[in-house]
Design a protein around this motif. Structure first.
Motif, PDB file in Angstrom:
ATOM      1  N   TYR A 179       0.848  -1.055  -0.015  1.00 14.74           N
ATOM      2  CA  TYR A 179       0.104   0.143   0.033  1.00 14.74           C
ATOM      3  C   TYR A 179       0.935   1.271   0.126  1.00 14.74           C
ATOM      4  CZ  TYR A 179      -3.984   2.902   1.517  1.00 14.74           C
ATOM      5  OH  TYR A 179      -4.847   3.938   1.581  1.00 14.74           O
ATOM      6  N   LYS A 180       0.780   2.115  -1.125  1.00 18.55           N
ATOM      7  CA  LYS A 180       1.702   3.205  -1.142  1.00 18.55           C
ATOM      8  C   LYS A 180       0.902   4.660  -0.682  1.00 18.55           C
ATOM      9  CE  LYS A 180       1.081   3.836  -6.033  1.00 18.55           C
ATOM     10  NZ  LYS A 180       1.774   4.057  -7.213  1.00 18.55           N
ATOM     11  N   TRP A 181      -0.334   4.661  -0.318  1.00 18.68           N
ATOM     12  CA  TRP A 181      -0.902   5.908   0.025  1.00 18.68           C
ATOM     13  C   TRP A 181      -0.664   6.121   1.366  1.00 18.68           C
ATOM     14  CZ3 TRP A 181      -3.784   2.466  -2.798  1.00 18.68           C
ATOM     15  CH2 TRP A 181      -3.645   2.358  -4.390  1.00 18.68           C
ATOM     16  N   THR A 182       0.318   6.244   1.907  1.00 16.73           N
ATOM     17  CA  THR A 182       0.466   6.233   3.476  1.00 16.73           C
ATOM     18  C   THR A 182       0.733   7.761   4.071  1.00 16.73           C
ATOM     19  OG1 THR A 182       3.124   6.363   2.942  1.00 16.73           O
ATOM     20  CG2 THR A 182       2.130   4.129   3.232  1.00 16.73           C
ATOM     21  N   LEU A 183       0.775   7.791   5.323  1.00 10.69           N
ATOM     22  CA  LEU A 183       0.793   9.149   5.963  1.00 10.69           C
ATOM     23  C   LEU A 183       2.107   9.718   5.564  1.00 10.69           C
ATOM     24  CD1 LEU A 183      -0.531   8.811   9.787  1.00 10.69           C
ATOM     25  CD2 LEU A 183      -1.543   9.566   7.632  1.00 10.69           C
ATOM     26  N   PRO A 184       3.339   9.268   5.289  1.00  8.07           N
ATOM     27  CA  PRO A 184       4.489   9.905   4.859  1.00  8.07           C
ATOM     28  C   PRO A 184       4.058  10.627   3.553  1.00  8.07           C
ATOM     29  CG  PRO A 184       5.246   8.147   5.913  1.00  8.07           C
ATOM     30  CD  PRO A 184       3.682   7.777   5.968  1.00  8.07           C
ATOM     31  N   GLU A 185       3.200  10.004   2.735  1.00  3.93           N
ATOM     32  CA  GLU A 185       2.927  10.416   1.473  1.00  3.93           C
ATOM     33  C   GLU A 185       1.730  11.565   1.750  1.00  3.93           C
ATOM     34  OE1 GLU A 185       4.135   9.891  -1.889  1.00  3.93           O
ATOM     35  OE2 GLU A 185       5.398   8.604  -0.583  1.00  3.93           O
ATOM     36  N   GLY A 186       0.929  11.391   2.554  1.00  2.76           N
ATOM     37  CA  GLY A 186       0.127  12.499   2.947  1.00  2.76           C
ATOM     38  C   GLY A 186       1.073  13.771   3.462  1.00  2.76           C
ATOM     39  N   ALA A 187       2.282  13.563   4.320  1.00  2.52           N
ATOM     40  CA  ALA A 187       3.005  14.559   4.768  1.00  2.52           C
ATOM     41  C   ALA A 187       3.801  15.399   3.408  1.00  2.52           C
ATOM     42  CB  ALA A 187       4.211  13.955   5.618  1.00  2.52           C
ATOM     43  N   LYS A 188       4.020  14.573   2.530  1.00  2.00           N
ATOM     44  CA  LYS A 188       4.505  15.426   1.281  1.00  2.00           C
ATOM     45  C   LYS A 188       3.569  16.428   0.793  1.00  2.00           C
ATOM     46  CE  LYS A 188       6.858  12.359  -1.657  1.00  2.00           C
ATOM     47  NZ  LYS A 188       6.982  11.250  -2.238  1.00  2.00           N
ATOM     48  N   GLY A 189       2.221  16.067   0.957  1.00  2.00           N
ATOM     49  CA  GLY A 189       1.284  17.004   0.433  1.00  2.00           C
ATOM     50  C   GLY A 189       1.347  18.378   1.056  1.00  2.00           C
ATOM     51  N   VAL A 190       1.406  18.076   2.500  1.00  2.00           N
ATOM     52  CA  VAL A 190       1.494  19.301   3.412  1.00  2.00           C
ATOM     53  C   VAL A 190       2.893  20.034   3.182  1.00  2.00           C
ATOM     54  CG1 VAL A 190       1.354  19.950   5.704  1.00  2.00           C
ATOM     55  CG2 VAL A 190       0.094  18.096   5.312  1.00  2.00           C
ATOM     56  N   GLN A 191       3.913  19.450   2.754  1.00  2.00           N
ATOM     57  CA  GLN A 191       4.948  20.088   2.513  1.00  2.00           C
ATOM     58  C   GLN A 191       4.996  20.875   1.478  1.00  2.00           C
ATOM     59  OE1 GLN A 191       8.060  17.575   0.502  1.00  2.00           O
ATOM     60  NE2 GLN A 191       9.761  18.752   1.357  1.00  2.00           N
ATOM     61  N   LEU A 192       4.285  20.743   0.305  1.00  2.00           N
ATOM     62  CA  LEU A 192       3.856  21.337  -0.908  1.00  2.00           C
ATOM     63  C   LEU A 192       3.057  22.577  -0.519  1.00  2.00           C
ATOM     64  CD1 LEU A 192       4.600  22.032  -3.799  1.00  2.00           C
ATOM     65  CD2 LEU A 192       2.584  20.528  -4.546  1.00  2.00           C
ATOM     66  N   VAL A 193       2.233  22.549   0.405  1.00  2.00           N
ATOM     67  CA  VAL A 193       1.228  23.432   0.887  1.00  2.00           C
ATOM     68  C   VAL A 193       2.118  24.437   1.638  1.00  2.00           C
ATOM     69  CG1 VAL A 193      -0.346  23.853   2.691  1.00  2.00           C
ATOM     70  CG2 VAL A 193      -1.014  22.043   1.408  1.00  2.00           C
ATOM     71  N   GLU A 194       2.825  24.184   2.233  1.00  2.00           N
ATOM     72  CA  GLU A 194       3.791  24.924   3.075  1.00  2.00           C
ATOM     73  C   GLU A 194       4.894  25.555   2.229  1.00  2.00           C
ATOM     74  OE1 GLU A 194       5.942  24.132   7.041  1.00  2.00           O
ATOM     75  OE2 GLU A 194       3.964  24.068   7.518  1.00  2.00           O
ATOM     76  N   ALA A 195       5.480  24.952   1.226  1.00  2.00           N
ATOM     77  CA  ALA A 195       6.399  25.696   0.344  1.00  2.00           C
ATOM     78  C   ALA A 195       5.452  26.745  -0.234  1.00  2.00           C
ATOM     79  CB  ALA A 195       6.984  24.663  -0.628  1.00  2.00           C
ATOM     80  N   ALA A 196       4.217  26.587  -0.919  1.00  2.00           N
ATOM     81  CA  ALA A 196       3.530  27.289  -1.619  1.00  2.00           C
ATOM     82  C   ALA A 196       3.238  28.581  -0.811  1.00  2.00           C
ATOM     83  CB  ALA A 196       2.306  26.745  -2.322  1.00  2.00           C
ATOM     84  N   LEU A 197       2.936  28.342   0.404  1.00  2.00           N
ATOM     85  CA  LEU A 197       2.450  29.355   1.284  1.00  2.00           C
ATOM     86  C   LEU A 197       3.664  30.360   1.421  1.00  2.00           C
ATOM     87  CD1 LEU A 197       0.409  27.739   3.717  1.00  2.00           C
ATOM     88  CD2 LEU A 197      -0.569  29.332   2.270  1.00  2.00           C
ATOM     89  N   GLU A 198       4.811  29.702   1.692  1.00  2.00           N
ATOM     90  CA  GLU A 198       6.191  30.584   1.753  1.00  2.00           C
ATOM     91  C   GLU A 198       6.419  31.408   0.685  1.00  2.00           C
ATOM     92  OE1 GLU A 198       9.219  27.872   3.261  1.00  2.00           O
ATOM     93  OE2 GLU A 198      10.899  29.142   2.568  1.00  2.00           O
ATOM     94  N   SER A 199       6.228  30.665  -0.350  1.00  2.00           N
ATOM     95  CA  SER A 199       6.499  31.461  -1.760  1.00  2.00           C
ATOM     96  C   SER A 199       5.407  32.617  -1.846  1.00  2.00           C
ATOM     97  CB  SER A 199       6.195  30.391  -2.927  1.00  2.00           C
ATOM     98  OG  SER A 199       6.166  31.333  -4.043  1.00  2.00           O
ATOM     99  N   TRP A 200       4.425  32.536  -1.591  1.00  2.00           N
ATOM    100  CA  TRP A 200       3.577  33.547  -1.653  1.00  2.00           C
ATOM    101  C   TRP A 200       3.828  34.650  -0.473  1.00  2.00           C
ATOM    102  CZ3 TRP A 200      -2.094  33.309   0.681  1.00  2.00           C
ATOM    103  CH2 TRP A 200      -2.739  34.279   0.498  1.00  2.00           C
TER     104      TRP A 200
END
Ligand code: NDP
Ligand code: NHF
Length: 387
Positions: free
Chosen positions: A353-374
């Protein structure tokens, strides 16, 4: 053929997603079909207990859907060793705390996205889950959209040649609430309640981009709160404190190492004139394709028309007619249900199963990077995430 019972604590099922997609379209549908089939032909029958803060709502919901067990005491539910999975579709802010509590009582955990409102909490909960030895997963429903599955088939077939770029258009008009009733919960437009377009959607785009087009390497993003005043469920005006639109560009490394540029427009304040509420337009050297939620249309290099720019004459070509529809090649079940079935097999018979919590954390990582960029008005790199 034997059937085994699987006890699942479901939290947040009075909400829009928890009720419609997870309870009705997934767990009730799985129960109605006789359960989840294991590799040896045996069946697993989910036996949910619905848990929430409002007894009246819980009882009514359970009754309506033929669910025998419901409750308002989460600790008591977690203390029952016969229920081995905890699922959460409640508010995003509560999620990491609830998941941690469930993991500490020895439950496998499965949840909606985003797995947390910030990267620190996301990584922390992913680490806890990893180190617990328990099974864990986060929803990545967009991967199961028929349109995206067709697009992915084109990619795997080599249809695009060298992939160049993808343009993602997501959005529609979400009513303010003064003239027409609102069609999304009002918390989505309050930052302090876990709202905001970037938090909501960037975590989806991370796994969509990584899986279908290429690994995300960097992001540049501008957010906006275009509509500063909205009306809530009770018709009361409130200040919209969260971003209701965002405009981002990402640099990706494609599956064959090629650079791919992704442009993402996401907006709850746009009126739709395109094939669907979300469209993914991919251009490659050998072909292009545009996918919506369920359909996908392609145009190959050799079938590409030859438009001539001439502002003195009316356009005679209908560009929409020049694409070939990718046919349905199977029955496409509800994506949330498909992911639930995989998760259940993962828990019961250790299916990979590959849709794990670390994969979910990568989603939040992009959220944070986008907010920082803005905030900083600059490109932000997205390094490999260590959990
Ligand atoms: N994958 C996807 O496609 C989507 C995922 N989501 C995600 O799903 C989650 C829920 O979103 P959505 O369904 O739209 O939200 P809703 O507002 O419709 O539902 C919220 C749920 O959380 C519960 N809740 C709210 N506040 C509390 C509290 N203080 N204590 C206990 N329970 C509480 C509500 O219970 P009550 O009924 O008692 O108020 C309800 O069950 C979010 O994390 C969101 O990001 C959302 C949309 C799409
Ligand atoms: O999380 C989400 C927020 O709402 C969107 C629709 O507007 C969903 O598609 C999405 O999954």
């Amino acid at each position: 053929m034997a059937t085994q019972r699987l006890g699942i604590i479901m939290h947040g099922v009075t909400g829009r997603m928890g009720m419609n997609q997870h309870l009705i379209r997934s767990i009730c549908a799985i129960r109605a079909q006789g359960g989840v089939t294991l590799s040896n032909g045996d069946m697993v029958m989910p036996d949910p207990i619905l848990v929430g803060r409002n007894a009246e709502k819980m009882e009514a919901l359970a009754k309506k859907h033929g669910i025998a067990r419901w409750g308002t005491d989460l600790d008591a539910a977690l203390a029952n060793p016969d229920d081995t999975i905890f699922f959460d579709a409640g508010t995003t802010q509560m999620r990491p705390t609830l998941l941690a509590k469930a993991i500490r009582t020895g439950k496998h955990v499965y949840c909606e996205k985003p797995i947390a409102t910030n990267l620190n909490e996301a990584v922390e909960i992913a680490r806890l889950a990893e180190s617990s030895g328990l099974k864990h997963g986060a929803v990545q429903d967009k991967l199961f959209l028929p349109g995206l599955r067709k697009l992915d088939m084109l990619r795997r077939a080599g249809f695009f040649g060298r992939m160049l770029s993808v343009r993602l258009e997501f959005g529609y008009w979400v009513f303010e609430g003064d003239l027409q009733p609102i069609q999304r919960p009002s918390w989505n437009y309050r930052k302090e309640d876990g709202g905001g377009m970037i938090l909501d959607m960037m975590c989806h785009w991370r796994y969509v981009l990584d899986n279908l087009f290429g690994e995300v390497k960097s992001v540049s993003c501008i957010g906006a709160t275009h509509i500063p005043k909205r009306w809530d469920e009770a018709g009361k005006p409130y200040e919209a404190t969260a971003d209701d639109a965002a405009y981002a560009t990402c640099e990706l490394t494609g599956h064959n190492g090629e650079p791919v540029i992704a442009q993402i427009n996401m907006s709850w304040v746009t009126r739709v004139r395109r094939d669907d509420l979300v469209t993914f337009h991919v251009d490659g050297t050998d072909g292009s394709a545009v996918a919506g939620l369920s359909s996908c249309r392609a145009q190959s290099r050799v079938a590409t028309p030859r438009p001539i720019w001439n502002p003195d004459e009316k356009q005679t070509m209908n560009f929409f007619d020049q694409w070939q529809e990718i046919p349905d090649s199977q029955v496409y079940d509800n994506g949330f249900k498909i992911q639930w079935e995989h998760f259940i097999r993962h828990v019961v018979e250790n299916e990979p199963y590959k849709w794990t919590l670390p994969e979910g954390a990568k989603g939040v990582q992009l959220v944070e990077a986008a907010l920082e960029s803005w905030k900083d008005r600059r490109w932000v790199d997205v390094p490999a995430l260590k959990v």
